[in-house]
Design an enzyme around this catalytic site. Structure first.
Site: not given
Ligand code: DHK
Length: 145
Positions: A24, A101-102
């Site tokens: 992330y 989604h990041i």
């Molecule tokens: C963020 C989350 O918390 C995950 O549960 C998803 C998403 C992906 C993201 O990529 O921002 O699967």
């Protein structure tokens, strides 16, 4: 009048910066908020930025967007893959939705490959890191013209 975009962040996104930085990144949710506000200023969008770890709270905020927002940018996080109530609420209010989604969810575990929200979003962005929020706001600004 400036168009208003409700930016919603789902569970665990309050932990950005320390949460699995290899996936992330190292930016915090505050950094993402600052990015959205800067982008909003540049595009003439009013930004209402929120995060919740609770599905029902996200549903209530989506319902309240009717009459208070012109579009919704949502990163439903883990609820992308489990929630029926969130896409139902988005459908009920009928505002344009961009899903972000990041990470690239399609490169990850199979259970992340499907998002219930995608069928009610006019656009889905994933894998651009937090820059996806900027891209989604640019797309929403065009959509709202
Ligand atoms: C963020 C989350 O918390 C995950 O549960 C998803 C998403 C992906 C993201 O990529 O921002 O699967």
């Amino acid at each position: 009048m400036a168009k208003r975009v409700l930016v919603l962040n789902g569970p665990n996104l309050n932990m950005l910066g320390t949460r699995e930085p290899g996936i992330y990144g190292s930016e915090t949710l505050k950094d993402v908020e600052a990015l959205c506000r800067q982008t909003g200023e540049r595009l003439g969008l009013e930004i209402d930025f929120r995060q919740s770890n609770h599905e029902g709270e996200l549903v209530t905020w989506i319902q309240q967007a009717l009459g208070t927002a012109d579009a919704i940018l949502i990163n439903p996080a883990g609820y992308s893959h489990t929630s029926v109530a969130i896409p139902d609420a988005l459908k009920a209010v009928g505002l344009p939705v961009a899903e972000v989604h990041i990470s690239n969810i399609h490169q990850r575990e199979a259970f992340r490959h499907h998002s219930f929200v995608s069928s009610v979003a006019f656009a889905v962005i994933c894998g651009f890191g937090t820059g996806g929020y900027r891209l989604a706001l640019e797309g929403l600004a065009d959509k709202l013209k």
